[in-house]
Write a protein that holds these residues in place. Structure first.
Motif, short mmCIF file in Angstrom:
data_model
loop_
_atom_site.label_atom_id
_atom_site.label_comp_id
_atom_site.label_asym_id
_atom_site.label_seq_id
_atom_site.Cartn_x
_atom_site.Cartn_y
_atom_site.Cartn_z
N GLU A 42 0.88 -1.18 0.00
CA GLU A 42 0.00 0.00 0.00
C GLU A 42 0.90 1.21 0.00
OE1 GLU A 42 -3.46 0.00 -0.11
OE2 GLU A 42 -3.09 -2.12 -0.45
N ARG A 43 0.52 2.22 -0.77
CA ARG A 43 1.25 3.49 -0.75
C ARG A 43 0.28 4.54 -0.21
NH1 ARG A 43 3.09 5.01 -6.14
NH2 ARG A 43 0.99 5.80 -6.42
N ASP A 44 0.62 5.07 0.95
CA ASP A 44 -0.16 6.16 1.53
C ASP A 44 0.63 7.44 1.38
OD1 ASP A 44 -2.70 5.37 3.21
OD2 ASP A 44 -1.29 3.71 3.40
N THR A 45 -0.03 8.46 0.88
CA THR A 45 0.56 9.79 0.83
C THR A 45 -0.24 10.65 1.79
OG1 THR A 45 1.17 9.48 -1.49
CG2 THR A 45 1.19 11.74 -0.64
N LEU A 46 0.46 11.24 2.75
CA LEU A 46 -0.17 12.09 3.75
C LEU A 46 0.21 13.54 3.45
CD1 LEU A 46 0.67 9.98 6.93
CD2 LEU A 46 -1.33 9.82 5.43
N TYR A 47 -0.78 14.42 3.45
CA TYR A 47 -0.60 15.83 3.13
C TYR A 47 -0.74 16.64 4.41
CZ TYR A 47 -1.41 14.29 -1.70
OH TYR A 47 -1.34 13.66 -2.93
N PHE A 48 0.36 17.19 4.89
CA PHE A 48 0.38 17.94 6.14
C PHE A 48 0.52 19.43 5.82
CE2 PHE A 48 2.19 13.78 7.20
CZ PHE A 48 1.48 13.44 8.34
N PRO A 76 9.99 2.70 10.59
CA PRO A 76 11.46 2.69 10.58
C PRO A 76 12.04 2.15 9.27
CG PRO A 76 10.64 0.92 11.96
CD PRO A 76 9.45 1.76 11.58
N GLN A 77 11.24 1.41 8.48
CA GLN A 77 11.74 0.88 7.22
C GLN A 77 11.94 1.99 6.19
OE1 GLN A 77 8.69 0.43 8.49
NE2 GLN A 77 7.14 0.34 6.89
N GLY A 78 11.36 3.17 6.43
CA GLY A 78 11.61 4.31 5.57
C GLY A 78 10.35 4.99 5.06
N PHE A 79 10.55 6.17 4.54
CA PHE A 79 9.48 6.99 3.96
C PHE A 79 10.15 8.08 3.15
CE2 PHE A 79 10.46 8.60 8.18
CZ PHE A 79 10.69 9.95 7.94
N THR A 80 9.36 8.84 2.43
CA THR A 80 9.85 10.00 1.68
C THR A 80 9.05 11.21 2.12
OG1 THR A 80 10.42 8.62 -0.22
CG2 THR A 80 10.16 10.98 -0.63
N LEU A 105 4.46 6.82 2.27
CA LEU A 105 4.76 5.59 3.00
C LEU A 105 4.45 4.40 2.11
CD1 LEU A 105 2.80 6.67 6.17
CD2 LEU A 105 5.29 6.63 5.97
N LEU A 106 5.36 3.46 2.02
CA LEU A 106 5.15 2.22 1.30
C LEU A 106 5.21 1.11 2.33
CD1 LEU A 106 4.82 1.43 -1.70
CD2 LEU A 106 7.26 0.96 -1.73
N HIS A 107 4.11 0.34 2.47
CA HIS A 107 4.03 -0.62 3.57
C HIS A 107 3.08 -1.75 3.22
CE1 HIS A 107 0.03 0.92 4.58
NE2 HIS A 107 0.51 2.09 4.23
N PRO A 108 3.21 -2.87 3.92
CA PRO A 108 2.22 -3.93 3.75
C PRO A 108 0.87 -3.44 4.28
CG PRO A 108 4.15 -4.73 4.94
CD PRO A 108 4.28 -3.25 4.83
N ARG A 109 -0.20 -3.93 3.70
CA ARG A 109 -1.54 -3.57 4.18
C ARG A 109 -1.85 -4.42 5.40
NH1 ARG A 109 -6.52 -1.39 2.15
NH2 ARG A 109 -7.64 -0.93 4.05
N GLN A 135 -5.24 12.00 3.52
CA GLN A 135 -4.60 10.71 3.32
C GLN A 135 -5.07 10.15 2.00
OE1 GLN A 135 -5.59 7.73 6.25
NE2 GLN A 135 -4.36 6.15 5.27
N GLU A 136 -4.13 9.78 1.16
CA GLU A 136 -4.43 9.17 -0.14
C GLU A 136 -3.81 7.77 -0.15
OE1 GLU A 136 -3.41 10.08 -4.82
OE2 GLU A 136 -2.24 11.03 -3.26
N ARG A 137 -4.55 6.77 -0.58
CA ARG A 137 -4.04 5.39 -0.56
C ARG A 137 -4.22 4.73 -1.92
NH1 ARG A 137 -5.45 1.54 4.24
NH2 ARG A 137 -3.60 2.59 5.01
N GLN A 138 -3.17 3.99 -2.32
CA GLN A 138 -3.22 3.19 -3.54
C GLN A 138 -2.55 1.85 -3.29
OE1 GLN A 138 -1.14 5.58 -6.46
NE2 GLN A 138 -3.06 6.31 -7.30
#
Length: 144
Positions: A42-48, A76-80, A105-109, A135-138
Motif C-alpha cells: 500500500e502506498r499512503d501519501t499524507l498531506y500535512f 522505521p523501514q523508511g518513507f519519503t 509511505l510504502l508498507h504492507p496492508r 490521506q491518499e491510498r493506492q
C-alpha cells in the motif's frame, strides 16, 4: 461528425481503454497480484499543511521533530518527505493556501500500519491545530 472523425474518436477511445487496462495490470489488485519480482504494497501519501490557524506556521524544527519522534518510529523501514504548496477549501468557506509537507509511505496492508497512520494524523492535527490531514491510498507493486 463525419466517419473519419468517428473512426479517430473510436480509435482514441480504444487506445484509452487499452492504456487503462495496461496500467491496471501494474497496480496490485484486490488480492495483491503483482508481476514476477514485485511485491504488493500500500502506498499512503499524507498531506500535512503547515499553516496554523493563529497565523503562525509549523516551523522547520517542529516538522523535523515530528518526523524524528513520530514518523520514523512508526515507519522505521523508511518513507519519503517532500515540500509542497497546498490549497484547499476550509470549513470556514475560505480558500487556504499554505506551504505543506507530503509523506509517502510504502508498507504492507495490515492493521498495524493503518493504526500507525491514524495515530500520525491525529497527533499532527492536535499538536498543530489542523482542521485536516489528507490521506491518499493506492495499492501498488514495488521491488527493491
Amino acid at each position: 461528425m463525419n466517419s473519419v472523425a468517428r473512426h479517430r474518436l473510436s480509435r482514441a477511445g480504444m487506445a484509452g481503454a487499452l492504456a487503462a487496462a495496461v496500467l491496471a495490470g501494474c497496480a496490485a489488485g484486490p488480492f495483491g497480484h503483482c508481476a514476477a519480482g514485485f511485491e504488493a504494497f500500500e502506498r499512503d501519501t499524507l498531506y500535512f499543511g503547515r499553516a496554523i490557524p493563529t497565523g503562525a506556521q509549523v516551523s522547520d524544527a517542529d516538522w523535523a521533530d515530528f518526523l524524528d519522534t513520530r514518523v520514523t518510529p512508526a515507519f522505521p523501514q523508511g518513507f519519503t518527505a517532500l515540500d509542497a504548496a497546498g490549497q484547499w477549501l476550509g470549513a470556514s468557506g475560505q480558500v487556504v493556501r499554505e506551504p505543506s509537507k507530503l509523506v509517502v509511505l510504502l508498507h504492507p496492508r495490515d492493521a498495524k500500519a493503518d493504526a500507525a497512520i491514524a495515530a500520525l494524523i491525529d497527533t499532527y492535527r492536535q499538536r498543530f491545530a489542523q482542521e485536516a490531514v489528507l490521506q491518499e491510498r493506492q495499492s501498488v507493486c514495488a521491488r527493491f
